[in-house]
Design a protein around this motif. Sequence first.
Motif, PDB file in Angstrom:
ATOM      1  N   TRP A  63       0.616  -1.249   0.012  1.00 58.51           N
ATOM      2  CA  TRP A  63      -0.133  -0.003  -0.071  1.00 58.51           C
ATOM      3  C   TRP A  63       0.955   1.130  -0.165  1.00 58.51           C
ATOM      4  O   TRP A  63       0.545   2.346  -0.436  1.00 58.51           O
ATOM      5  CB  TRP A  63      -0.942   0.000   1.227  1.00 58.51           C
ATOM      6  N   TYR A  64       2.078   1.263   0.674  1.00 59.25           N
ATOM      7  CA  TYR A  64       2.987   2.332   0.704  1.00 59.25           C
ATOM      8  C   TYR A  64       3.362   2.563  -0.786  1.00 59.25           C
ATOM      9  O   TYR A  64       3.407   3.642  -1.114  1.00 59.25           O
ATOM     10  CB  TYR A  64       4.134   2.085   1.702  1.00 59.25           C
ATOM     11  N   LEU A  65       3.716   1.444  -1.547  1.00 57.21           N
ATOM     12  CA  LEU A  65       4.287   1.545  -2.869  1.00 57.21           C
ATOM     13  C   LEU A  65       3.304   2.063  -3.823  1.00 57.21           C
ATOM     14  O   LEU A  65       3.426   3.224  -4.662  1.00 57.21           O
ATOM     15  CB  LEU A  65       4.891   0.314  -3.436  1.00 57.21           C
ATOM     16  N   LEU A  66       2.017   1.698  -3.597  1.00 55.98           N
ATOM     17  CA  LEU A  66       1.021   2.233  -4.488  1.00 55.98           C
ATOM     18  C   LEU A  66       0.567   3.437  -4.150  1.00 55.98           C
ATOM     19  O   LEU A  66       0.281   4.273  -5.034  1.00 55.98           O
ATOM     20  CB  LEU A  66      -0.250   1.062  -4.170  1.00 55.98           C
ATOM     21  N   ALA A  67       0.478   3.875  -2.932  1.00 57.13           N
ATOM     22  CA  ALA A  67       0.329   5.385  -2.410  1.00 57.13           C
ATOM     23  C   ALA A  67       1.510   6.232  -3.063  1.00 57.13           C
ATOM     24  O   ALA A  67       1.258   7.414  -3.689  1.00 57.13           O
ATOM     25  CB  ALA A  67       0.440   5.510  -1.047  1.00 57.13           C
ATOM     26  N   THR A  68       2.654   5.981  -2.998  1.00 56.04           N
ATOM     27  CA  THR A  68       3.725   6.657  -3.599  1.00 56.04           C
ATOM     28  C   THR A  68       3.602   6.634  -5.122  1.00 56.04           C
ATOM     29  O   THR A  68       3.811   7.689  -5.720  1.00 56.04           O
ATOM     30  CB  THR A  68       5.280   6.101  -3.215  1.00 56.04           C
ATOM     31  N   LEU A  69       3.427   5.574  -5.968  1.00 58.38           N
ATOM     32  CA  LEU A  69       3.117   5.318  -7.285  1.00 58.38           C
ATOM     33  C   LEU A  69       1.998   6.497  -7.677  1.00 58.38           C
ATOM     34  O   LEU A  69       2.008   7.174  -8.690  1.00 58.38           O
ATOM     35  CB  LEU A  69       2.813   4.045  -7.805  1.00 58.38           C
TER      36      LEU A  69
ATOM     37  N   ILE B  99      14.869   9.715  -9.395  1.00 56.54           N
ATOM     38  CA  ILE B  99      16.293   9.144  -9.447  1.00 56.54           C
ATOM     39  C   ILE B  99      17.188   9.454  -8.160  1.00 56.54           C
ATOM     40  O   ILE B  99      17.872   8.505  -7.762  1.00 56.54           O
ATOM     41  CB  ILE B  99      16.788   9.447 -10.714  1.00 56.54           C
ATOM     42  N   ALA B 100      17.064  10.599  -8.139  1.00 52.95           N
ATOM     43  CA  ALA B 100      17.765  11.371  -6.765  1.00 52.95           C
ATOM     44  C   ALA B 100      17.551  10.163  -5.594  1.00 52.95           C
ATOM     45  O   ALA B 100      18.356   9.915  -4.647  1.00 52.95           O
ATOM     46  CB  ALA B 100      17.801  12.631  -6.417  1.00 52.95           C
ATOM     47  N   ALA B 101      16.120  10.039  -5.357  1.00 49.45           N
ATOM     48  CA  ALA B 101      15.603   9.267  -4.236  1.00 49.45           C
ATOM     49  C   ALA B 101      16.085   7.941  -4.397  1.00 49.45           C
ATOM     50  O   ALA B 101      16.154   7.390  -3.322  1.00 49.45           O
ATOM     51  CB  ALA B 101      14.046   9.504  -4.135  1.00 49.45           C
ATOM     52  N   ILE B 102      16.309   7.315  -5.498  1.00 50.25           N
ATOM     53  CA  ILE B 102      16.602   5.989  -5.318  1.00 50.25           C
ATOM     54  C   ILE B 102      17.975   6.003  -5.105  1.00 50.25           C
ATOM     55  O   ILE B 102      18.268   4.770  -3.869  1.00 50.25           O
ATOM     56  CB  ILE B 102      16.508   5.497  -6.759  1.00 50.25           C
TER      57      ILE B 102
ATOM     58  N   TYR C  87      11.046  12.342  -1.551  1.00 51.40           N
ATOM     59  CA  TYR C  87      11.164  11.767  -0.085  1.00 51.40           C
ATOM     60  C   TYR C  87      10.389  10.445   0.105  1.00 51.40           C
ATOM     61  O   TYR C  87      11.027   9.819   0.845  1.00 51.40           O
ATOM     62  CB  TYR C  87      10.750  12.794   1.042  1.00 51.40           C
ATOM     63  N   LEU C  88       9.252  10.510  -0.290  1.00 52.39           N
ATOM     64  CA  LEU C  88       8.435   9.379  -0.077  1.00 52.39           C
ATOM     65  C   LEU C  88       9.130   8.112  -0.781  1.00 52.39           C
ATOM     66  O   LEU C  88       9.210   6.989   0.040  1.00 52.39           O
ATOM     67  CB  LEU C  88       7.136   9.345  -0.889  1.00 52.39           C
ATOM     68  N   VAL C  89       9.710   8.129  -2.105  1.00 47.91           N
ATOM     69  CA  VAL C  89      10.536   7.127  -2.541  1.00 47.91           C
ATOM     70  C   VAL C  89      11.732   6.581  -1.534  1.00 47.91           C
ATOM     71  O   VAL C  89      12.143   5.645  -1.525  1.00 47.91           O
ATOM     72  CB  VAL C  89      11.088   7.508  -4.027  1.00 47.91           C
ATOM     73  N   THR C  90      12.491   7.990  -1.065  1.00 51.82           N
ATOM     74  CA  THR C  90      13.592   7.637  -0.371  1.00 51.82           C
ATOM     75  C   THR C  90      13.360   6.765   0.906  1.00 51.82           C
ATOM     76  O   THR C  90      14.049   5.682   1.239  1.00 51.82           O
ATOM     77  CB  THR C  90      14.100   8.924   0.232  1.00 51.82           C
ATOM     78  N   MET C  91      12.133   6.731   1.625  1.00 49.64           N
ATOM     79  CA  MET C  91      12.035   6.146   2.762  1.00 49.64           C
ATOM     80  C   MET C  91      11.115   4.872   2.507  1.00 49.64           C
ATOM     81  O   MET C  91      10.543   4.441   3.410  1.00 49.64           O
ATOM     82  CB  MET C  91      10.929   7.146   3.600  1.00 49.64           C
ATOM     83  N   ILE C  92      11.075   4.364   1.148  1.00 52.98           N
ATOM     84  CA  ILE C  92      10.493   3.060   1.194  1.00 52.98           C
ATOM     85  C   ILE C  92      11.306   1.962   1.700  1.00 52.98           C
ATOM     86  O   ILE C  92      12.613   1.841   1.620  1.00 52.98           O
ATOM     87  CB  ILE C  92      10.792   2.745  -0.547  1.00 52.98           C
TER      88      ILE C  92
END
Length: 162
Positions: free
Chosen positions: A56-62, A146-149, A95-100
């Motif tokens: 659900w976190y990934l879905l919300a971030t996507l 990309i920076a977040a990855i 930031y959300l991607v960073t925090m996955i």
Amino acid sequence: MTTSSNKPDFRQLLKRPACFAALGFGAGLSPKAPGTAGTVVAIPIYLLLQPLSVFWYLLATLAAFVIGIWLCQQAVNWLQQEDPSAVVWDEIVGYLVTMIMAPQGWQWVIAGFVLFRLFDIWKPWPVKLADQQVHGGFGIMLDDVIAAIYAAICLQLLYFLL
């Protein structure tokens, strides 16, 4: 239409909900370091999403990424600038991607913040390439993701090394 400095004021922003979101609910109006201000706005959003399962976190971030492409394009059209510094939705999503799958605790919230800002400002390859070559709402979003990855990988490495 925006003010003569091509940066809207808060009242103008409230009349355009898509732009209000794209400008980080007003954080992008910060006269100094609007990207950092936008990333600060991302922290409470992250804390709301943190309890979700990874799916659900990934879905919300996507969803935030896909919606962000449209939001950022709306702001580009309104401000009549290619990549307005006031647009900070990309920092929120970054930031959300960073925090996955980030470890829990305030030290990790702060570490993710610092790492994301570092990579977003530094723009190592291919972040800089995306920033320079990809335009519009998608381009605004892409370089931050990309920076977040990079930041997420470093955050995970820090966790496993400590």
